[in-house]
Design a protein around this motif. Structure first.
Motif, short mmCIF file in Angstrom:
data_model
loop_
_atom_site.label_atom_id
_atom_site.label_comp_id
_atom_site.label_asym_id
_atom_site.label_seq_id
_atom_site.Cartn_x
_atom_site.Cartn_y
_atom_site.Cartn_z
N GLY A 19 -15.91 11.05 31.61
CA GLY A 19 -15.19 10.48 32.70
C GLY A 19 -14.75 11.57 33.67
N TYR A 20 -13.86 11.31 34.38
CA TYR A 20 -13.30 12.24 35.28
C TYR A 20 -12.08 12.70 35.27
CZ TYR A 20 -17.40 10.08 37.48
OH TYR A 20 -18.71 9.53 37.57
N LEU A 21 -11.72 14.08 35.26
CA LEU A 21 -10.40 14.57 35.26
C LEU A 21 -9.52 14.28 33.84
CD1 LEU A 21 -9.53 14.14 38.99
CD2 LEU A 21 -10.26 16.40 38.05
N ASP A 57 -11.53 9.00 30.40
CA ASP A 57 -12.68 8.52 30.05
C ASP A 57 -13.03 7.27 31.04
OD1 ASP A 57 -13.17 10.75 28.56
OD2 ASP A 57 -12.76 9.60 26.60
N VAL A 58 -14.01 7.29 31.19
CA VAL A 58 -14.85 5.98 32.00
C VAL A 58 -15.73 5.08 30.79
CG1 VAL A 58 -16.09 5.14 33.81
CG2 VAL A 58 -14.39 6.95 34.50
N VAL A 59 -16.47 6.15 30.30
CA VAL A 59 -17.59 5.70 29.27
C VAL A 59 -16.81 5.88 27.87
CG1 VAL A 59 -19.46 6.21 28.41
CG2 VAL A 59 -19.45 5.92 30.80
N GLY A 100 -25.75 -3.26 34.06
CA GLY A 100 -24.42 -3.52 33.82
C GLY A 100 -24.04 -3.66 35.28
N SER A 101 -22.76 -4.36 35.58
CA SER A 101 -22.35 -4.59 37.00
C SER A 101 -21.67 -3.14 37.66
CB SER A 101 -21.23 -5.44 37.05
OG SER A 101 -20.35 -5.45 35.85
N ASN A 102 -21.36 -3.16 38.88
CA ASN A 102 -20.89 -2.13 39.78
C ASN A 102 -19.62 -1.75 38.91
OD1 ASN A 102 -21.69 -3.79 42.40
ND2 ASN A 102 -22.36 -1.77 42.09
N GLY A 103 -19.56 -0.34 38.77
CA GLY A 103 -18.50 0.40 38.01
C GLY A 103 -18.43 0.29 36.51
N ALA A 104 -19.42 -0.17 35.94
CA ALA A 104 -19.59 -0.34 34.65
C ALA A 104 -19.74 0.92 33.97
CB ALA A 104 -20.81 -1.14 34.16
N GLY A 105 -20.08 1.94 34.45
CA GLY A 105 -20.04 3.44 34.04
C GLY A 105 -21.63 3.91 33.62
N LYS A 106 -22.67 3.26 34.40
CA LYS A 106 -23.81 3.70 34.17
C LYS A 106 -24.07 4.99 34.68
CE LYS A 106 -25.33 0.27 36.76
NZ LYS A 106 -24.14 -0.42 37.15
N THR A 107 -23.75 5.43 35.96
CA THR A 107 -23.84 6.65 36.55
C THR A 107 -23.19 7.74 35.69
OG1 THR A 107 -24.24 5.60 38.79
CG2 THR A 107 -23.72 8.12 38.77
N THR A 108 -21.94 7.50 35.34
CA THR A 108 -21.11 8.19 34.67
C THR A 108 -21.69 8.64 33.18
OG1 THR A 108 -19.17 7.35 35.60
CG2 THR A 108 -18.79 8.79 33.53
N LEU A 109 -22.23 7.68 32.69
CA LEU A 109 -22.96 7.99 31.34
C LEU A 109 -24.41 8.89 31.68
CD1 LEU A 109 -23.92 7.09 28.39
CD2 LEU A 109 -25.10 5.17 29.42
N ASP A 144 -31.32 6.99 37.98
CA ASP A 144 -30.24 6.10 38.28
C ASP A 144 -30.44 5.42 39.35
OD1 ASP A 144 -27.72 5.15 38.27
OD2 ASP A 144 -26.79 6.82 39.08
N GLU A 145 -30.57 4.05 39.15
CA GLU A 145 -30.95 2.91 40.28
C GLU A 145 -31.79 3.76 41.40
OE1 GLU A 145 -27.83 0.85 41.62
OE2 GLU A 145 -26.45 1.31 40.24
N PRO A 146 -33.17 3.63 40.79
CA PRO A 146 -34.41 4.25 41.53
C PRO A 146 -34.24 3.26 42.74
CG PRO A 146 -35.23 3.27 39.42
CD PRO A 146 -33.73 3.46 39.35
N GLU A 198 -29.98 0.24 36.31
CA GLU A 198 -30.62 -0.40 37.34
C GLU A 198 -29.85 -1.65 37.32
OE1 GLU A 198 -31.70 -0.92 40.25
OE2 GLU A 198 -33.66 0.09 39.79
N GLN A 199 -29.69 -2.06 38.81
CA GLN A 199 -29.00 -3.28 39.21
C GLN A 199 -29.77 -4.32 39.52
OE1 GLN A 199 -25.48 -3.74 40.75
NE2 GLN A 199 -24.90 -1.36 41.41
N GLN A 200 -31.17 -4.20 39.85
CA GLN A 200 -32.38 -4.72 40.05
C GLN A 200 -32.70 -5.28 38.69
OE1 GLN A 200 -33.33 -5.86 43.18
NE2 GLN A 200 -32.67 -4.12 44.42
#
Ligand code: ATP
Ligand code: MG
Lengths: 285, 232
Positions: free
Chosen positions: B10-12, B15-17, B34-43, B156-158, B188-190
């Motif tokens: 996570g950040y600072l 944990d986010v994941v 996973g939806s927006n904010g689910a933690g994909k990018t963080t993972l 990440d979300e190509p 991916e969100q698509q």
């Protein structure tokens, strides 16, 4: 007039070399090194000391510049570490404060140990005529060195993988990490290089006029002006700005007077910020 | 090829994941949806070393790479293409691609392969990356990653910011990479595009794996259909 402009270009090439180190260090890590000019003078005094031990000039210059490069490297790996560990405003402020501290320490040490030291490398030989202007061999040699150094730098940054790696960290640090570049070691390398370049400028300046132990602040201010006008982080910008300001400098000190010149240069920097906040060749973020 | 065990990141300090476990076998293509904010990018940032995990382990090619910085993990052959691309805007397309091979020089055959995958780039090698369209920048980003000759490609979300037609084209390029035997892990969100390409998928919600299954089963799963495929 041609003579004044030529003198300006000679001076401006050296301004460019002085500014490029500052601009690179800033571009790589957000540190505006306020001890840049003090490192330049310390390099000159190191050369002066080496000459004092009886070394011939050329080896003395090599030894002095190597010493200042090593000091730059050590500063970046020790004192600057907590700076790079921070982000945003905190990093900028801590960087300013720490490098200002280094500037005071170097000035204090030089004033205490070598108050009257000054490097003055005299280059013999008769003046040579260029474009109908008689140029002293000292300023010709200084320009030749500055042109060669500038050419090598541009070649390094455009034509080598390591040089492109350095530029990539300036343009996008995260992208650089993702292609396998370690920004910390790039910063180490460039801080050392920037100190060597600063020292080199002090050495070439000393070929036309003495560089005294107290000249650090003047060099720092000059480097700041050049870097700001060229666009912080822009390598080519530093050289373009250096040459322009070199000409402005000699023209104004010839027609107006030496004491006003710094103010004219500061005004040029202020004007640049008003007209083009990111400098002549700086990129807008 | 990649084993992620109980990873929390996570950040600072927050944990986010939370404790995500995920594997990718050699040659496999795996989706994380996973939806927006689910933690994909963080993972993903935790996997590739851009973020330091607070718990858990990442093993790549049998070696524990947890806690290693991103530049080291990248040199081991794990290439990450972030959604924001992170190209070098003031450098040409060619320079951007070549830096993928840092500290070496790009292998000509790999360069040719990238240009055959994205023929549009061939005409624009001397254009500055910062002046390209979103779709072209995405090609450069994937191309730069490929030039490093990775063994695992993390995307990440190509399709970020791409029109539907371009998104489809991007997935066709990824399908080519798959058929060449490259191992893929993508967020991916698509969802339909991602599930068509991949063998398996993970559904991430609130930083935890909710569901893990073959992509085919995920496509049939009523919850996935309702939440991500817009089918009621
Ligand atoms: N730099 C950051 N600092 C603090 N919190 C962050 C940061 N980046 C993301 N977050 C938080 O972490 C959580 C997960 O974000 P993340 O970007 O990983 O989600 P995501 O699944 O990639 O979403 P999206 O599909 O929108 O890209 C969010 O709640 C977000 O607010
Ligand atoms: Mg995301």
């Amino acid at each position: 007039m041609t003579a004044v402009v030529l003198d300006g270009i000679v001076l401006g090439l050296q301004f460019g070399l002085l500014g490029v180190g500052l601009t690179l260090v800033y571009g790589l890590g957000g540190v505006l090194n306020l001890a840049h000019g003090q490192l330049a003078v310390l390099g000159a005094i190191a050369v002066w000391l080496a000459i004092g031990t009886g070394l011939p000039v050329l080896p003395a210059v090599v030894v002095g510049l190597a010493a200042i490069g090593l000091l730059g490297f050590l500063l970046d790996t020790t004192l600057m570490r907590p700076v790079y560990a921070r982000r945003g405003d905190e990093r900028v402020l801590l960087g300013l404060l720490l490098t200002l501290g280094v500037a005071f320490i170097i000035d204090g040490l030089l004033n205490w140990r070598y108050p009257i030291a000054s490097l003055n490398i005299s280059i013999g030989g008769d003046p040579i005529s260029i474009l109908g202007v008689r140029m002293r061999t000292g300023s010709l040699l200084a320009s030749t060195i500055a042109i060669a150094a500038a050419g090598l730098l541009l070649l390094f940054f455009r034509g080598t993988t390591l040089g492109r790696g350095v530029r990539s960290v300036i343009q996008d640090e995260e992208g650089a990490r993702l292609v396998g570049i370690n920004p910390a070691s790039v910063r180490n390398l460039i801080f050392a290089l920037s100190a060597v370049l600063a020292g080199l400028v002090a050495v070439t300046r000393s070929m036309t006029s003495p560089v005294s132990a107290s000249a650090g602040i003047d060099f720092t201010i000059l480097a700041l002006i050049v870097a700001v006008v060229g666009g912080l982080g822009s390598i080519l910008g530093a050289f373009v700005a250096g040459i322009l300001l070199g000409i402005v400098n000699t023209v104004s000190s010839f027609y107006i007077g030496q004491y006003i010149t710094t103010i004219v240069l500061l005004a040029a920097a202020a004007l640049t910020i008003l007209l083009r906040p990111s400098g002549l060749l700086g990129r807008r973020k | 090829m990649l084993e992620v065990e109980e990873l929390s990141v996570g950040y600072l300090g927050d944990d986010v994941v939370h404790g995500v476990t995920l594997t990718v076998a050699p040659g496999e293509a795996v989706a994380v949806i996973g939806s927006n904010g689910a933690g994909k990018t963080t993972l993903f940032r935790g996997i590739c070393g851009l973020l330091t995990a607070s718990h858990g382990r990442v093993t790549f090619d049998g070696e524990d790479v947890s806690g290693q910085p991103a530049h080291k993990i990248s040199r081991r052959g794990l290439a990450f293409v972030p959604a924001e691309r992170h190209l070098f805007p003031g450098m040409t397309v060619k320079e951007n691609l070549a830096l993928g091979a840092y500290p070496g020089r790009p292998d000509p055959a790999t360069m040719d392969f990238v240009l055959s995958l994205f023929p549009q780039l061939a005409d624009r090698l001397s254009q500055h990356a910062g002046t390209m369209s979103g779709g072209e920048q995405q090609m450069v980003a994937v191309g730069r990653a490929l030039v490093s000759r990775p063994r695992l490609l993390l995307l990440d979300e190509p399709t970020t910011g791409l029109a539907p037609k371009l998104a489809k084209a991007a997935y066709e390029a990824l399908a080519t990479l798959r058929s060449e035997g490259l191992t893929l892990l993508l967020a991916e969100q698509q969802v339909p595009l991602a599930l068509d390409l991949t063998d398996r998928g993970y559904v991430l919600e609130n930083g935890r794996v909710q569901l893990e299954s073959s992509s085919e089963e995920l496509r049939r799963n009523p919850e996935v259909r309702r939440a991500y495929l817009g089918i009621t």
